[in-house]
Design a protein around this motif. Sequence first.
Motif, PDB file in Angstrom:
ATOM      1  N   LEU A  49       0.830  -1.205   0.000  1.00  0.00           N
ATOM      2  CA  LEU A  49       0.000   0.000   0.000  1.00  0.00           C
ATOM      3  C   LEU A  49       0.864   1.255   0.000  1.00  0.00           C
ATOM      4  O   LEU A  49       0.577   2.226  -0.719  1.00  0.00           O
ATOM      5  CB  LEU A  49      -0.938  -0.002   1.207  1.00  0.00           C
ATOM      6  N   LYS A  50       1.917   1.251   0.783  1.00  0.00           N
ATOM      7  CA  LYS A  50       2.813   2.411   0.820  1.00  0.00           C
ATOM      8  C   LYS A  50       3.451   2.645  -0.537  1.00  0.00           C
ATOM      9  O   LYS A  50       3.542   3.791  -1.008  1.00  0.00           O
ATOM     10  CB  LYS A  50       3.884   2.204   1.892  1.00  0.00           C
ATOM     11  N   GLN A  51       3.910   1.573  -1.178  1.00  0.00           N
ATOM     12  CA  GLN A  51       4.532   1.717  -2.488  1.00  0.00           C
ATOM     13  C   GLN A  51       3.520   2.183  -3.531  1.00  0.00           C
ATOM     14  O   GLN A  51       3.820   3.029  -4.380  1.00  0.00           O
ATOM     15  CB  GLN A  51       5.149   0.379  -2.918  1.00  0.00           C
ATOM     16  N   LEU A  52       2.310   1.649  -3.461  1.00  0.00           N
ATOM     17  CA  LEU A  52       1.289   2.010  -4.442  1.00  0.00           C
ATOM     18  C   LEU A  52       0.795   3.444  -4.254  1.00  0.00           C
ATOM     19  O   LEU A  52       0.350   4.073  -5.215  1.00  0.00           O
ATOM     20  CB  LEU A  52       0.118   1.032  -4.378  1.00  0.00           C
TER      21      LEU A  52
ATOM     22  N   LEU B 195      -3.755   1.007  -6.732  1.00  0.00           N
ATOM     23  CA  LEU B 195      -3.994   1.234  -5.308  1.00  0.00           C
ATOM     24  C   LEU B 195      -5.411   0.809  -4.929  1.00  0.00           C
ATOM     25  O   LEU B 195      -5.634   0.174  -3.886  1.00  0.00           O
ATOM     26  CB  LEU B 195      -3.768   2.711  -4.972  1.00  0.00           C
ATOM     27  N   GLY B 196      -6.369   1.146  -5.774  1.00  0.00           N
ATOM     28  CA  GLY B 196      -7.744   0.738  -5.511  1.00  0.00           C
ATOM     29  C   GLY B 196      -7.903  -0.770  -5.501  1.00  0.00           C
ATOM     30  O   GLY B 196      -8.634  -1.330  -4.675  1.00  0.00           O
ATOM     31  N   THR B 197      -7.213  -1.443  -6.401  1.00  0.00           N
ATOM     32  CA  THR B 197      -7.286  -2.902  -6.463  1.00  0.00           C
ATOM     33  C   THR B 197      -6.697  -3.533  -5.210  1.00  0.00           C
ATOM     34  O   THR B 197      -7.217  -4.530  -4.695  1.00  0.00           O
ATOM     35  CB  THR B 197      -6.546  -3.427  -7.706  1.00  0.00           C
ATOM     36  N   LYS B 198      -5.617  -2.970  -4.704  1.00  0.00           N
ATOM     37  CA  LYS B 198      -5.020  -3.501  -3.481  1.00  0.00           C
ATOM     38  C   LYS B 198      -5.954  -3.296  -2.288  1.00  0.00           C
ATOM     39  O   LYS B 198      -6.070  -4.158  -1.412  1.00  0.00           O
ATOM     40  CB  LYS B 198      -3.665  -2.851  -3.226  1.00  0.00           C
ATOM     41  N   LEU B 199      -6.639  -2.163  -2.237  1.00  0.00           N
ATOM     42  CA  LEU B 199      -7.635  -1.955  -1.177  1.00  0.00           C
ATOM     43  C   LEU B 199      -8.778  -2.950  -1.308  1.00  0.00           C
ATOM     44  O   LEU B 199      -9.303  -3.451  -0.307  1.00  0.00           O
ATOM     45  CB  LEU B 199      -8.162  -0.519  -1.220  1.00  0.00           C
ATOM     46  N   ASP B 200      -9.163  -3.257  -2.540  1.00  0.00           N
ATOM     47  CA  ASP B 200     -10.194  -4.269  -2.751  1.00  0.00           C
ATOM     48  C   ASP B 200      -9.741  -5.619  -2.213  1.00  0.00           C
ATOM     49  O   ASP B 200     -10.523  -6.356  -1.604  1.00  0.00           O
ATOM     50  CB  ASP B 200     -10.516  -4.394  -4.243  1.00  0.00           C
ATOM     51  N   TYR B 201      -8.474  -5.948  -2.459  1.00  0.00           N
ATOM     52  CA  TYR B 201      -7.962  -7.219  -1.949  1.00  0.00           C
ATOM     53  C   TYR B 201      -7.997  -7.234  -0.418  1.00  0.00           C
ATOM     54  O   TYR B 201      -8.363  -8.249   0.190  1.00  0.00           O
ATOM     55  CB  TYR B 201      -6.528  -7.481  -2.427  1.00  0.00           C
TER      56      TYR B 201
END
Length: 300
Positions: free
Chosen positions: A49-52, A66-72
């Motif tokens: 998340l920090k990198q994204l 970033l949105g996809t990682k939050l979805d995960y």
Amino acid sequence: MKKQSYIDPHPSSYNSRLVVEMKMEMMEGLRIVDFKDLLNVLNSLEDELKQLMITALNAPEGLELLGTKLDYLCEFIVSEENEKLWRQWGDREDVIQCTKRLRATSDEALCMVEKMRALRVYTEEWDMDLYLSLLSASVNEERHYAQIDGTSKVLFIGAGAFPLSAFIIAKETCAEVVCTDIDHEAIYHGEKLAQFLGLQKILHYSDSHLRHPEFLAATTHVFIASLVAEKKELLEELKSKVPPNCKIIVRYGNGLKSVFNYPLEISLLKEWQVKSIKRDNCIYDTIILQPHKMAAVKAT
């Protein structure tokens, strides 16, 4: 319930989608066997998340990633299997500290996504129907339980830059809505978005609910966002400032959901009648509070 998505609905390239799929496959391939694996997953999510967030500021596809990682992360916390594992190791001090760090990072990431998404909507005039449909089912369920209609006066505390719930309630009921947030950038984007949606006459922003004593004294419903940390202290403050028949809707996350939400100790709410709203696969939990005295009056 349909899960809220933070994904940019306008992906910029095939390559960015391929990167997302590869990252998701890598994360899904991790099998949690013991608490060390759990710590590794939580730490990996925080680092990614920090990198994204850096990528989102410097690359067109960054917001989508970033949105996809939050979805995960959302999918991770609603997993029954992960919840079972959390019950085994969630009270370990190292897991607790790791959870706090990930929550702070996911909070920062979500705020960034909401601001960037709001900016794109009101500057590029994207169709808001997609966004408003994402939360409409869950919001309408809360609205039904709380009995919100066109005569209501609704306060959102911790609204953020993209308060879908507030927009949906204002749009569908024409209730007067006040959104508050301590982040001035969130207020700026929220106001611009309200203007873009044509809601500026009934939906207003402020940096504090205490700046509106007359509205507070007439408020019929208060929503406290899941990312508001000091919920119990806020409830104590509201108790003497809102009408006795005001309903307070609190979103929170205990257990594994505390990775993405601030928790709330329900057993400490002894002065309130607590009504839970149960929903499957929801990234936060919801309760509706009323003082015990008012609940007793209604019962008679």
